[in-house]
Structures are given as structure tokens and as C-alpha cells.
Design a protein around this motif. Structure first.
Motif, PDB file in Angstrom:
ATOM      1  N   ILE A  15       0.842  -1.208   0.000  1.00 27.88           N
ATOM      2  CA  ILE A  15       0.000   0.000   0.000  1.00 27.88           C
ATOM      3  C   ILE A  15       0.877   1.258   0.000  1.00 27.88           C
ATOM      4  CG2 ILE A  15      -1.640   1.348   1.361  1.00 27.88           C
ATOM      5  CD1 ILE A  15      -2.851  -1.296   2.309  1.00 27.88           C
ATOM      6  N   GLY A  16       1.958   1.235   0.798  1.00 28.30           N
ATOM      7  CA  GLY A  16       2.873   2.375   0.806  1.00 28.30           C
ATOM      8  C   GLY A  16       3.522   2.606  -0.544  1.00 28.30           C
ATOM      9  N   LEU A  17       3.900   1.518  -1.208  1.00 26.68           N
ATOM     10  CA  LEU A  17       4.491   1.638  -2.546  1.00 26.68           C
ATOM     11  C   LEU A  17       3.490   2.192  -3.550  1.00 26.68           C
ATOM     12  CD1 LEU A  17       6.560  -1.687  -2.706  1.00 26.68           C
ATOM     13  CD2 LEU A  17       7.450   0.643  -2.436  1.00 26.68           C
ATOM     14  N   LEU A  18       2.224   1.799  -3.422  1.00 29.31           N
ATOM     15  CA  LEU A  18       1.188   2.342  -4.316  1.00 29.31           C
ATOM     16  C   LEU A  18       1.030   3.847  -4.108  1.00 29.31           C
ATOM     17  CD1 LEU A  18      -1.602  -0.415  -4.175  1.00 29.31           C
ATOM     18  CD2 LEU A  18      -0.088   0.130  -6.096  1.00 29.31           C
ATOM     19  N   LEU A  19       1.130   4.283  -2.862  1.00 29.86           N
ATOM     20  CA  LEU A  19       1.046   5.727  -2.591  1.00 29.86           C
ATOM     21  C   LEU A  19       2.231   6.475  -3.198  1.00 29.86           C
ATOM     22  CD1 LEU A  19      -0.187   5.673   1.128  1.00 29.86           C
ATOM     23  CD2 LEU A  19      -1.513   6.227  -0.926  1.00 29.86           C
ATOM     24  N   LEU A  20       3.429   5.883  -3.090  1.00 30.35           N
ATOM     25  CA  LEU A  20       4.607   6.501  -3.705  1.00 30.35           C
ATOM     26  C   LEU A  20       4.475   6.545  -5.223  1.00 30.35           C
ATOM     27  CD1 LEU A  20       7.519   4.971  -1.579  1.00 30.35           C
ATOM     28  CD2 LEU A  20       6.706   7.340  -1.562  1.00 30.35           C
ATOM     29  N   SER A  21       3.943   5.469  -5.793  1.00 36.45           N
ATOM     30  CA  SER A  21       3.725   5.442  -7.246  1.00 36.45           C
ATOM     31  C   SER A  21       2.722   6.510  -7.654  1.00 36.45           C
ATOM     32  CB  SER A  21       3.232   4.055  -7.670  1.00 36.45           C
ATOM     33  OG  SER A  21       3.002   4.026  -9.063  1.00 36.45           O
ATOM     34  N   ALA A  22       1.686   6.696  -6.812  1.00 36.33           N
ATOM     35  CA  ALA A  22       0.693   7.737  -7.086  1.00 36.33           C
ATOM     36  C   ALA A  22       1.342   9.119  -7.050  1.00 36.33           C
ATOM     37  CB  ALA A  22      -0.443   7.658  -6.068  1.00 36.33           C
ATOM     38  N   PHE A  23       2.288   9.311  -6.125  1.00 32.01           N
ATOM     39  CA  PHE A  23       2.987  10.600  -6.050  1.00 32.01           C
ATOM     40  C   PHE A  23       3.753  10.883  -7.340  1.00 32.01           C
ATOM     41  CE2 PHE A  23       7.246  12.392  -5.446  1.00 32.01           C
ATOM     42  CZ  PHE A  23       6.901  13.704  -5.192  1.00 32.01           C
ATOM     43  N   PHE A  24       4.553   9.911  -7.806  1.00 28.09           N
ATOM     44  CA  PHE A  24       5.351  10.131  -9.015  1.00 28.09           C
ATOM     45  C   PHE A  24       4.445  10.340 -10.240  1.00 28.09           C
ATOM     46  CE2 PHE A  24       8.794   8.103  -6.505  1.00 28.09           C
ATOM     47  CZ  PHE A  24       9.789   9.031  -6.733  1.00 28.09           C
ATOM     48  N   SER A  25       3.355   9.586 -10.317  1.00 27.17           N
ATOM     49  CA  SER A  25       2.444   9.726 -11.464  1.00 27.17           C
ATOM     50  C   SER A  25       1.784  11.097 -11.464  1.00 27.17           C
ATOM     51  CB  SER A  25       1.375   8.629 -11.424  1.00 27.17           C
ATOM     52  OG  SER A  25       1.950   7.352 -11.558  1.00 27.17           O
ATOM     53  N   SER A  26       1.293  11.527 -10.300  1.00 28.01           N
ATOM     54  CA  SER A  26       0.635  12.832 -10.220  1.00 28.01           C
ATOM     55  C   SER A  26       1.641  13.964 -10.414  1.00 28.01           C
ATOM     56  CB  SER A  26      -0.070  12.988  -8.870  1.00 28.01           C
ATOM     57  OG  SER A  26       0.863  12.912  -7.802  1.00 28.01           O
ATOM     58  N   ALA A  27       2.870  13.797  -9.923  1.00 28.75           N
ATOM     59  CA  ALA A  27       3.894  14.829 -10.086  1.00 28.75           C
ATOM     60  C   ALA A  27       4.223  15.040 -11.563  1.00 28.75           C
ATOM     61  CB  ALA A  27       5.147  14.448  -9.312  1.00 28.75           C
ATOM     62  N   GLU A  28       4.331  13.940 -12.301  1.00 29.55           N
ATOM     63  CA  GLU A  28       4.635  14.046 -13.738  1.00 29.55           C
ATOM     64  C   GLU A  28       3.538  14.812 -14.463  1.00 29.55           C
ATOM     65  OE1 GLU A  28       5.351  11.144 -17.628  1.00 29.55           O
ATOM     66  OE2 GLU A  28       4.758  10.279 -15.689  1.00 29.55           O
ATOM     67  N   THR A  29       2.276  14.421 -14.234  1.00 24.88           N
ATOM     68  CA  THR A  29       1.165  15.095 -14.913  1.00 24.88           C
ATOM     69  C   THR A  29       1.019  16.534 -14.440  1.00 24.88           C
ATOM     70  OG1 THR A  29      -0.011  12.990 -15.118  1.00 24.88           O
ATOM     71  CG2 THR A  29      -1.318  15.002 -15.355  1.00 24.88           C
ATOM     72  N   GLY A  30       1.118  16.763 -13.124  1.00 24.58           N
ATOM     73  CA  GLY A  30       0.954  18.108 -12.598  1.00 24.58           C
ATOM     74  C   GLY A  30       1.988  19.088 -13.115  1.00 24.58           C
ATOM     75  N   LEU A  31       3.248  18.686 -13.129  1.00 22.99           N
ATOM     76  CA  LEU A  31       4.310  19.569 -13.607  1.00 22.99           C
ATOM     77  C   LEU A  31       4.178  19.843 -15.094  1.00 22.99           C
ATOM     78  CD1 LEU A  31       7.284  18.098 -11.566  1.00 22.99           C
ATOM     79  CD2 LEU A  31       6.415  20.437 -11.400  1.00 22.99           C
ATOM     80  N   MET A  32       3.849  18.830 -15.878  1.00 24.26           N
ATOM     81  CA  MET A  32       3.722  19.023 -17.323  1.00 24.26           C
ATOM     82  C   MET A  32       2.485  19.833 -17.692  1.00 24.26           C
ATOM     83  SD  MET A  32       6.394  17.848 -18.582  1.00 24.26           S
ATOM     84  CE  MET A  32       7.762  16.785 -18.094  1.00 24.26           C
ATOM     85  N   ALA A  33       1.474  19.845 -16.806  1.00 19.51           N
ATOM     86  CA  ALA A  33       0.238  20.566 -17.115  1.00 19.51           C
ATOM     87  C   ALA A  33       0.252  22.006 -16.616  1.00 19.51           C
ATOM     88  CB  ALA A  33      -0.950  19.828 -16.494  1.00 19.51           C
ATOM     89  N   LEU A  34       1.334  22.424 -15.961  1.00 20.87           N
ATOM     90  CA  LEU A  34       1.402  23.792 -15.443  1.00 20.87           C
ATOM     91  C   LEU A  34       1.369  24.810 -16.577  1.00 20.87           C
ATOM     92  CD1 LEU A  34       4.115  23.446 -12.649  1.00 20.87           C
ATOM     93  CD2 LEU A  34       1.690  23.933 -12.310  1.00 20.87           C
ATOM     94  N   ASN A  35       0.620  25.886 -16.367  1.00 20.56           N
ATOM     95  CA  ASN A  35       0.592  27.001 -17.312  1.00 20.56           C
ATOM     96  C   ASN A  35       1.922  27.735 -17.242  1.00 20.56           C
ATOM     97  OD1 ASN A  35       0.224  29.842 -18.183  1.00 20.56           O
ATOM     98  ND2 ASN A  35      -1.878  29.186 -18.559  1.00 20.56           N
ATOM     99  N   ARG A  36       2.660  27.744 -18.352  1.00 16.89           N
ATOM    100  CA  ARG A  36       4.023  28.297 -18.341  1.00 16.89           C
ATOM    101  C   ARG A  36       4.045  29.796 -18.037  1.00 16.89           C
ATOM    102  NH1 ARG A  36       4.398  23.446 -18.479  1.00 16.89           N
ATOM    103  NH2 ARG A  36       5.990  22.245 -19.611  1.00 16.89           N
ATOM    104  N   LEU A  37       3.061  30.521 -18.514  1.00 15.49           N
ATOM    105  CA  LEU A  37       3.035  31.962 -18.257  1.00 15.49           C
ATOM    106  C   LEU A  37       2.773  32.242 -16.780  1.00 15.49           C
ATOM    107  CD1 LEU A  37       0.994  33.199 -21.346  1.00 15.49           C
ATOM    108  CD2 LEU A  37       3.458  33.246 -21.028  1.00 15.49           C
ATOM    109  N   LYS A  38       1.801  31.537 -16.208  1.00 13.93           N
ATOM    110  CA  LYS A  38       1.509  31.723 -14.784  1.00 13.93           C
ATOM    111  C   LYS A  38       2.662  31.217 -13.925  1.00 13.93           C
ATOM    112  CE  LYS A  38      -2.236  31.124 -11.448  1.00 13.93           C
ATOM    113  NZ  LYS A  38      -1.346  30.966 -10.318  1.00 13.93           N
TER     114      LYS A  38
END
Length: 422
Positions: A15-38
Motif C-alpha cells: 500500500i505504501g508503494l502504491l502511494l509513492l507510485s501515485a505521487f510520481f504519477s501525479s507529479a509528472e502530470t501536474g508539472l507538465m500541465a502547469l501554465n508556463r506563463l503563470k
């Protein structure tokens, strides 16, 4: 070592590993989806935004550390699930354990966190940058080695290894302006979009046609010249000799006001204060011409065609009106407005530029033989125009409404035809 763990411990670790995997997956999408101007703006005041901006400047390294962490965690979770399945159900439990882990990873470590991060990129991306930045420093040798092999393979495939940050395209910038709720849709949005549209509008689309240029013939008698100067509403007038094709200079009315008042102005003095004429090509775009006016400190240009013949005149006001609209509706206004009478029917001035009309109404009236509606009709009928004359030119029906005393067409009713209905 893994075999010594109890069933409860194995479940907790997975379960802990799944949470860590969720962190890396969300971090990748979140960073790539950031509005560059903002992001650039937030980076000035927020540490998380500043770290995220730095990470995104080297996206290959960022993706490298995220994938290393995510894949290591998922592989470790798979190994632990295999051990757990063997403990609980023996060898036949491996298949069920793998299936359950696959569903769990998809739901809890991929789809759910990535969807949330795509909707709220700043909530995920900024905090994640605090964790990914030190991880990248710790595992930098491993990331560098993996990127070395990856970039080598990309070069073999003909793909450049460097990933450049792409600027917004013109259409993307327009969309950004339109969707920005902070802008007044009736004023600021329209002006900003008009500025971007200057790149697509040529000088010939907005210039004053040759036959409408108000100018002074230096060879006229002095009383006639003086009356024209006193009676003009313009601040600048071209001065020519015998023919408008031979412009000798530009007269700024303000420079002769005192001499007019004291009745000391003469032809000789007039010639001495003329400014050298400035010529611009008819094919120049308004965006470039605006910069040229600024660089050369000019407000008026004489428009010439590819053969050097004078075809019109353009002023700085003509360009600015393409951005903010008409400044005035006084007697000096050229009044080139388009009046809609019904569906596909419009009343326009005879002197309106065909290219301007085509651009405004998305029409395709021919422009090969004439630049104005007046010239198009005259060239087509090969005769003097008369009121109520109707003619078809390609897919358009033109009806002359009013003809001036000099046989020039004042107003025309134009209808776009539907050939299928005809």
C-alpha cells in the motif's frame, strides 16, 4: 528477507508503494500541465513555483527521475505481491495477485492521481518540486547515465536530443486572450486580437487610394494653393509638380501657420520647408510598417507598387485605427463602413478597397484588375457608370446606388449569390 515479512507487513508495504507510485504519477502530470506563463509569474514569489520552473527547464532530466522512481516502485510492488500471493495461496495465487495489483495500480497509482493532477496542476506540481529537486541531485549520476543512452538512441532515430520550450503560436495566444476573463471582451480583447491580426493585413488593404489623395500642385497659382491649405482638415499634405506621380515633398501644416497668419508664405518658402517624401511598398504588412513608421519617425507614407508607381497613401492613423477602431466621424472621415441590409446584402462606398471588403466579409471578389469597388465596376462595364445599373461579377451581384458628379461611384449594393438557388 522478503519471505520473513508477515502477511500484514507485506500488505502495508505494498500500500505504501502504491502511494509513492501515485505521487510520481501525479507529479509528472501536474508539472507538465502547469501554465508556463503563470508559472513564470508565480516563480517570483513562490519557492515551489521557482523550483518547478527550474525542473521544467530540463524536462528530460525531470522525466528521467520520475520514471526511475515510478518504475522501481512498481517493480518492487510486483515482487512483494508475488511473495504475498505465494504465502496466501501458493503458486496458483500468483495470477490472482498480479491481476489485483494491476487493477490497483491503474486505479490508485495512475488514473486517479493523474486526473486530479491534470485538473489541479499547481496543487500537485509546486509541492512535488520540493521532493523531486533533492531526489534529482541524489540520483543525478543514474539519471545522467540513462539520459546518455536515451539521447544516443534518439540521435540514431534522427530526433534532436535537446528539448526546447516552444513559444505560444499566434492562434494559441489569441485563444489565451479570448479565454482570459480579466479582459473586457468589448474593448481589450478586441484590441489585442487586432494587434495580432496586423501581421495578416497589407498596406494596400487600408491605404487611401490614389484618386482620393488630397495634395497640392506646386505649379498652381498661389491663391489656389493658399485656399487648399486653409481649407484642408488634414495636418499633412503631399506636394507634387504637375502630376501626382512626381511628389516633391510632404507639407506639415503646423510649420506654416505663423507665416499664413502674417501673410509671408510664398512658393519659395513653401518648397524650402517640405520634408522628403517617404515611400512604402503596397505589399508590406501593417505590423512591419508600424515599426518602420516608429523607426523613421514618420506618420505618412506614399504607397507604390512593384513598378514604383504611386497607388495610394497610408498614415500612422490608418494603422492605429485597425487596432482601436475609428477615431472620429467628422467631415474628414473617409466613411468606409460596411452597412448590412439583409442576409448576404451590404451597402458599401465605391472607393472601399476590395481586399478590405474581402477580409471583413470573408468574400473573394477579384482583385487582379482593380483595387476598389469603383475601379472593379468601371473596368468590368468598360463605360461610364450610371445609377441603378446591375451587373454580376463571379458570385456577386453589384447594383450602383449613387454616382457622383465626376462619374465616380459613391455607393453600391452588393449581394453574395447562391448559385444553387439561382
Amino acid at each position: 528477507m522478503l519471505a520473513t515479512l508477515s502477511t500484514g507487513q507485506l500488505v502495508s508495504v505494498i500500500i505504501g508503494l502504491l502511494l509513492l507510485s501515485a505521487f510520481f504519477s501525479s507529479a509528472e502530470t501536474g508539472l507538465m500541465a502547469l501554465n508556463r506563463l503563470k508559472l513564470k509569474n508565480d516563480a517570483k514569489t513562490q519557492k515551489g513555483a521557482w523550483l518547478a520552473h527550474r525542473l521544467l527547464q530540463k524536462p528530460d532530466r525531470l522525466i528521467g527521475i520520475i520514471l526511475i522512481g515510478n518504475n522501481f516502485i512498481n517493480i518492487l510492488a510486483t515482487a512483494l505481491t508475488t511473495v504475498l500471493a505465494l504465502k496466501v495461496a501458493g503458486e496458483q495465487g500468483i495470477v490472482f495477485g498480479t491481476a489485483i495489483l494491476t487493477v490497483a495500480i491503474l486505479i490508485f497509482a495512475e488514473i486517479t492521481p493523474k486526473t486530479y493532477a491534470a485538473i489541479h496542476p499547481e496543487r500537485i506540481g509546486y509541492p512535488a518540486a520540493f521532493i523531486l529537486t533533492p531526489l534529482l541531485k541524489i540520483f543525478w549520476p543514474l539519471v545522467w547515465l540513462i539520459n546518455l543512452f536515451t539521447n544516443s538512441i534518439l540521435r540514431l532515430l534522427g530526433v534532436p536530443a535537446e528539448i526546447a520550450e516552444k513559444a505560444l503560436s499566434r492562434e494559441e495566444l489569441k485563444t489565451l486572450v479570448i479565454e482570459n476573463d480579466m479582459l473586457n471582451p468589448d474593448v481589450h480583447q478586441k484590441m489585442m486580437i487586432n494587434v495580432m491580426n496586423l501581421e495578416h493585413i497589407k498596406v494596400e488593404d487600408v491605404m487611401v487610394p490614389r484618386n482620393e489623395i488630397q495634395a497640392i500642385n506646386i505649379n498652381d497659382d498661389w491663391d489656389s494653393i493658399e485656399r487648399k491649405i486653409v481649407g484642408t482638415y488634414l495636418t499633412r499634405l503631399p506636394v507634387y509638380q504637375d502630376s501626382i506621380d512626381h511628389v516633391i515633398g510632404i507639407l506639415h501644416i503646423r510649420t506654416i501657420l505663423s507665416m499664413l497668419k502674417n501673410s509671408t508664405l510664398t512658393k519659395r518658402k513653401l518648397k524650402g520647408i517640405l520634408r522628403k517624401p517617404y515611400f512604402v511598398p503596397e505589399t508590406a504588412h501593417l505590423s512591419g510598417q508600424l515599426r518602420e513608421f516608429q523607426n523613421k519617425e514618420r506618420r505618412m507614407g506614399l504607397v507604390v507598387d512593384e513598378y514604383g508607381d504611386l497607388v495610394g497613401l497610408i498614415t500612422l492613423d490608418d494603422i492605429l485605427e485597425q487596432i482601436v477602431g475609428r477615431f472620429t466621424s467628422q467631415f474628414g472621415d473617409r466613411g468606409l463602413q460596411i452597412i448590412q441590409k439583409s442576409d448576404h446584402e451590404y451597402v458599401v462606398k465605391g472607393r472601399i478597397a476590395i481586399r478590405f471588403l474581402n477580409r471583413r466579409l470573408h468574400w473573394d471578389l477579384p482583385t487582379d484588375d482593380a483595387t476598389t469597388i469603383n475601379g472593379l465596376i468601371t473596368e468590368t462595364i468598360k463605360d461610364l457608370p450610371s445609377a441603378n445599373l446591375t451587373l454580376d461579377i463571379e458570385d456577386y451581384r453589384l447594383t450602383i446606388l449613387e454616382v457622383g458628379e465626376d462619374n465616380t461611384i459613391n455607393t453600391v449594393l452588393i449581394k453574395k449569390l447562391n448559385r444553387e438557388e439561382d
